[in-house]
Design an enzyme around this catalytic site. Sequence first.
Site, short mmCIF file in Angstrom:
data_model
loop_
_atom_site.label_atom_id
_atom_site.label_comp_id
_atom_site.label_asym_id
_atom_site.label_seq_id
_atom_site.Cartn_x
_atom_site.Cartn_y
_atom_site.Cartn_z
N ASP A 87 0.87 -1.17 0.00
CA ASP A 87 0.00 0.00 0.00
C ASP A 87 0.92 1.24 0.00
O ASP A 87 2.11 1.13 0.33
CB ASP A 87 -0.87 -0.04 1.27
CG ASP A 87 -1.60 1.26 1.51
OD1 ASP A 87 -2.34 1.69 0.61
OD2 ASP A 87 -1.40 1.86 2.58
N ASP A 140 -0.21 5.14 0.87
CA ASP A 140 -0.47 6.15 1.90
C ASP A 140 -0.49 5.53 3.30
O ASP A 140 -1.29 4.64 3.57
CB ASP A 140 -1.82 6.83 1.65
CG ASP A 140 -1.84 7.62 0.35
OD1 ASP A 140 -1.10 8.61 0.27
OD2 ASP A 140 -2.56 7.22 -0.59
#
Lengths: 237, 237
Positions: free
Chosen positions: B18, B20
Amino acid sequence: MTAPASYEAPPAPAFLFDLDGTLIDSVYQHVIAWRAALSRLDIDLSVWRIHRRIGMSGGLFVSALLRETGRTLSGEDIAMLQEAHRDEYLAQADSVRPLPGAAELLAALTERKVAWAIATSGYRATAHHALAMLGLPADAPMVTRDMVAHAKPDPDLFLAAAALLGVEPQHAFVVGDSVWDLLAARRAGAIGIGVMSGGYGREELERAGAYRVYADPADLLARADEVGVRGLAPSAA
Amino acid sequence: MTAPASYEAPPAPAFLFDLDGTLIDSVYQHVIAWRAALSRLDIDLSVWRIHRRIGMSGGLFVSALLRETGRTLSGEDIAMLQEAHRDEYLAQADSVRPLPGAAELLAALTERKVAWAIATSGYRATAHHALAMLGLPADAPMVTRDMVAHAKPDPDLFLAAAALLGVEPQHAFVVGDSVWDLLAARRAGAIGIGVMSGGYGREELERAGAYRVYADPADLLARADEVGVRGLAPSAA
């Protein structure tokens, strides 16, 4: 026929509330304010690490910070940090809102004659603007950092708030959004109740000793029967 | 003497990251950007509720929001919200930093020839600026929202990232900071690893299925032997 049991009836429990993240939605503004203050000293700390320390004493916050960054700060630096944090926070205070149900919960407790007080690690200068926001008079029962020797997770703030109300801490519920509140509650001998409105998860609050965890003050108000307060929720009246 | 056991050797595991809150410290800027976007429609949502939805698809975010506020939004309102969020985020993008160890972790994986890719619920327009920040070329392996039918917690992004690397998802670790990443990892059949750098606590990530939880990429890099990657940590070389 059985004779009535003989015992000393306990007093009604009182409520001691943390402020930031518990009654007002100000945690993220404090996070941003600390981040801006730290950047004045060229200290880049991951934002989540700042978030997890909101609500603890500023002195412990700075110690933890020094450990993680390996920096040394002078007394002057530390005073500058605290002042910069206050200024940056006040600059954003307009965007702070009461949390859902906070004003209603305090009003309902008052109406039911359940004693309550606010106990915050914040200074009076930053905390007093919250009172009007919550629909409270300027002399509402509140203990701030300026009034005790140590902030959370030391128990002083909750001990002072209980004394202000004239109740024993063991007959009080401490309501807070952070693990620092819950540790201070345990050290004060009070029962901790967690709210998730400061950004901590349910599991973390439970592991820190919360007897129950609610989403926010509105959720606590709606289910106050779970902590033994009768007739508080509007629908139960 | 015992004969060597006969079996098909599994391929080396790949890493699907991922973005953020996992590689870059951008979650709080996203929170602030959503809050500002929502306030343009006079929607006041507690900040923690916004925080807990960062990393999930914008469409699901808006549905959850509608449920909680009881508001109805037109298609035009929703498009405006998404655009306002993008503008508000980009206005703050200068304050976003890589998380500690993120660039080093990706560089170490590359050096050890361990395949990796980024899979983000963000759009290319907001995500591409992260690449330079992480010391990566513009063609680094990254799957963005624009490239799949559904964002997290649907598994599409991780399935597409695994396909991009030519690995089976069951031979991949998904590294993420939110429960949405971990649900998407389970639905993809990959093994989830949590990082706390997006603001979720350890317990919540573990309950959502994380095999291990690290503080941030630096912590994962230092303890990569725990997930079976040999010789990755600088000190272990």
